[in-house]
Design a protein around this motif. Sequence first.
Motif, PDB file in Angstrom:
ATOM      1  N   SER A 159       0.821  -1.212   0.000  1.00  0.00           N
ATOM      2  CA  SER A 159       0.000   0.000   0.000  1.00  0.00           C
ATOM      3  C   SER A 159       0.855   1.263   0.000  1.00  0.00           C
ATOM      4  N   SER A 160       2.066   1.215   0.599  1.00  0.00           N
ATOM      5  CA  SER A 160       2.920   2.407   0.615  1.00  0.00           C
ATOM      6  C   SER A 160       3.432   2.746  -0.781  1.00  0.00           C
ATOM      7  N   ILE A 161       3.553   1.759  -1.647  1.00  0.00           N
ATOM      8  CA  ILE A 161       3.958   2.031  -3.030  1.00  0.00           C
ATOM      9  C   ILE A 161       2.950   2.966  -3.686  1.00  0.00           C
ATOM     10  N   THR A 166       1.854   5.906  -8.937  1.00  0.00           N
ATOM     11  CA  THR A 166       0.591   5.394  -9.440  1.00  0.00           C
ATOM     12  C   THR A 166       0.793   3.934  -9.823  1.00  0.00           C
ATOM     13  N   ILE A 167       0.026   3.040  -9.201  1.00  0.00           N
ATOM     14  CA  ILE A 167       0.141   1.621  -9.548  1.00  0.00           C
ATOM     15  C   ILE A 167      -0.546   1.391 -10.887  1.00  0.00           C
ATOM     16  N   VAL A 168       0.211   0.878 -11.839  1.00  0.00           N
ATOM     17  CA  VAL A 168      -0.263   0.642 -13.191  1.00  0.00           C
ATOM     18  C   VAL A 168      -0.812  -0.773 -13.338  1.00  0.00           C
ATOM     19  N   ALA A 185       4.565   0.315 -11.111  1.00  0.00           N
ATOM     20  CA  ALA A 185       4.062   1.636 -10.760  1.00  0.00           C
ATOM     21  C   ALA A 185       4.855   2.693 -11.514  1.00  0.00           C
ATOM     22  N   GLN A 186       4.262   3.874 -11.607  1.00  0.00           N
ATOM     23  CA  GLN A 186       4.892   4.973 -12.338  1.00  0.00           C
ATOM     24  C   GLN A 186       4.993   6.190 -11.435  1.00  0.00           C
ATOM     25  N   LYS A 187       6.162   6.870 -11.495  1.00  0.00           N
ATOM     26  CA  LYS A 187       6.373   8.075 -10.684  1.00  0.00           C
ATOM     27  C   LYS A 187       5.496   9.193 -11.193  1.00  0.00           C
TER      28      LYS A 187
END
Length: 191
Positions: A159-161, A166-168, A185-187
Amino acid sequence: MAAEKGYGPEYWDGLFSARERRLPHEAAIDDFIDGMGRGRLLDLGCGDGRNAFYFASHGFEVVGLDYSRAGLAKIERRAAEEGLAVRAAYGDLEEGAPGMEGSFDAACFIHAPVGPRSLAFAVAALREGGALLVISFLRGTVDPSSARHSVGLDEVAVSSIGRELTIVKRADYADERGCLVGILAQKRPRA
């Protein structure tokens, strides 16, 4: 990489010094690699480079970061032998490494510890829009006496990611060794 449950640099040096055969890449990487673009990739907790070389063979210029000098020495030898774009860098995931901020198009943790400090370091190393791939066993799903148990993710880390990126894509896998989770995920751009 904090020495968690006795798995400090000495443990990993012994493992990577003794491991001669090249293990196949994690099949889960193939589910995510197309969504990662290409460019410079930081392989966090790279060990002896088995995944770093897989990424390099798919067009990435890779920097492998680890605190096992034996693992890093194997990377340097193999990179010289095979002529692939893989460079070894010494560093602790919890401490980070100077000069890497905003330098990478992608980063990955493949069976490496993902904690708040190591995640913050990975996010800082990414350029805006950069991709982060995490593939790890979920804690509590594998034999607690194995090294895999000590470097697994828990749902809090998952969840911290999502707070930083943004989780892709997320995919869950299960086999005889335990439950594996893959997250791409994407920054996010700066506001």
